[in-house]
Scaffold this active site. Structure first.
Site, short mmCIF file in Angstrom:
data_model
loop_
_atom_site.label_atom_id
_atom_site.label_comp_id
_atom_site.label_asym_id
_atom_site.label_seq_id
_atom_site.Cartn_x
_atom_site.Cartn_y
_atom_site.Cartn_z
N GLY A 1 65.51 -14.61 -33.58
CA GLY A 1 65.67 -16.06 -33.71
C GLY A 1 64.39 -16.82 -34.00
N HIS B 1 67.41 -15.18 -47.23
CA HIS B 1 67.30 -13.73 -47.43
C HIS B 1 65.82 -13.39 -47.63
CE1 HIS B 1 68.81 -9.76 -48.32
NE2 HIS B 1 67.90 -9.71 -49.28
N GLU C 1 59.24 -17.96 -44.69
CA GLU C 1 60.50 -18.45 -44.13
C GLU C 1 60.27 -19.63 -43.19
OE1 GLU C 1 63.43 -14.63 -44.22
OE2 GLU C 1 62.31 -14.89 -42.36
#
Ligand code: GAR
Length: 192
Positions: A12, A104, A174
């Site tokens: 997470g 992704h 990310e």
């Protein structure tokens, strides 16, 4: 207020960045963390942040619409997949058209598809001696890693890179981009 559910299966770290980014946001709220793995790190994060959680049971989930009432009850407008490893059933895609996005850890269409997640992606990238990799944020449709691409960012690789260092480089991208892209996509959807 647009309400988001984050779907995640693992540690997470992306969920944590997203929660942090929207903490004091005036129009967007993280209202639910959905997870398919009891004991996953993301559940600890949600608990610490006082965000309600929903644990998915496999058979119910793949039946398609079993969890729609839970999402409706929390008035969820938008779904963000942040390391969620189950395929989204068609009924859920149809219930949230253009309102489910995924991240992704590679430059799709390369290194996508069933079984291509997390470390497996980075191992394949290193094995292929790629000189770059990156991230893809895309809409979710009925197929794995297939929906329309919203955003990609690249990072250079060297021959010394290992799956571990590739993972670190990708994770940095990310964390930097995902929350901002979520915000942009939701703002744009709101204007339509
Ligand atoms: C992220 O790198 C995400 O891109 C990847 O799982 C990781 C979750 O990390 N997702 C996929 O591979 C989906 N095919 P996190 O739990 O620390 O956010």
């Amino acid at each position: 207020m647009k309400k988001i559910a984050i779907f995640a299966s693992g540690a997470g770290s992306n969920a944590a960045k997203i929660i942090d980014y929207f903490r004091f946001h005036t129009d967007i709220k993280i209202s639910l963390v959905v997870c398919n793995k009891p004991g996953a790190g993301v559940l600890d994060i949600a608990k610490k942040e006082d965000i309600p959680t929903l644990i998915l049971e496999k058979e119910n989930f793949f039946r398609g619409s079993a969890y729609l009432p839970d999402l409706n009850e929390k008035s969820i407008d938008f779904i963000v997949l942040a390391g969620f490893l189950w395929k989204i059933p068609v009924a859920l895609v149809k219930a949230y058209p253009g309102k489910i996005i995924n991240i992704h850890p590679a430059l799709l269409p390369k290194y996508g598809g069933k079984g291509m997640y997390g470390q497996f992606v980075h191992e394949a990238v290193v094995a292929a001696k790629e000189t770059e990799t990156g991230i893809t944020i895309h809409y979710v449709d009925e197929l794995y890693d297939h929906g329309q691409v919203i955003f990609q960012e690249r990072v250079a690789l060297t021959p010394d890179d290992t799956p571990t260092t590739v993972a670190e480089k990708v994770q940095q991208l990310e964390h930097e981009h995902f929350p901002k892209i979520i915000e942009a996509v939701i703002n744009q959807a709101g204007r339509k």
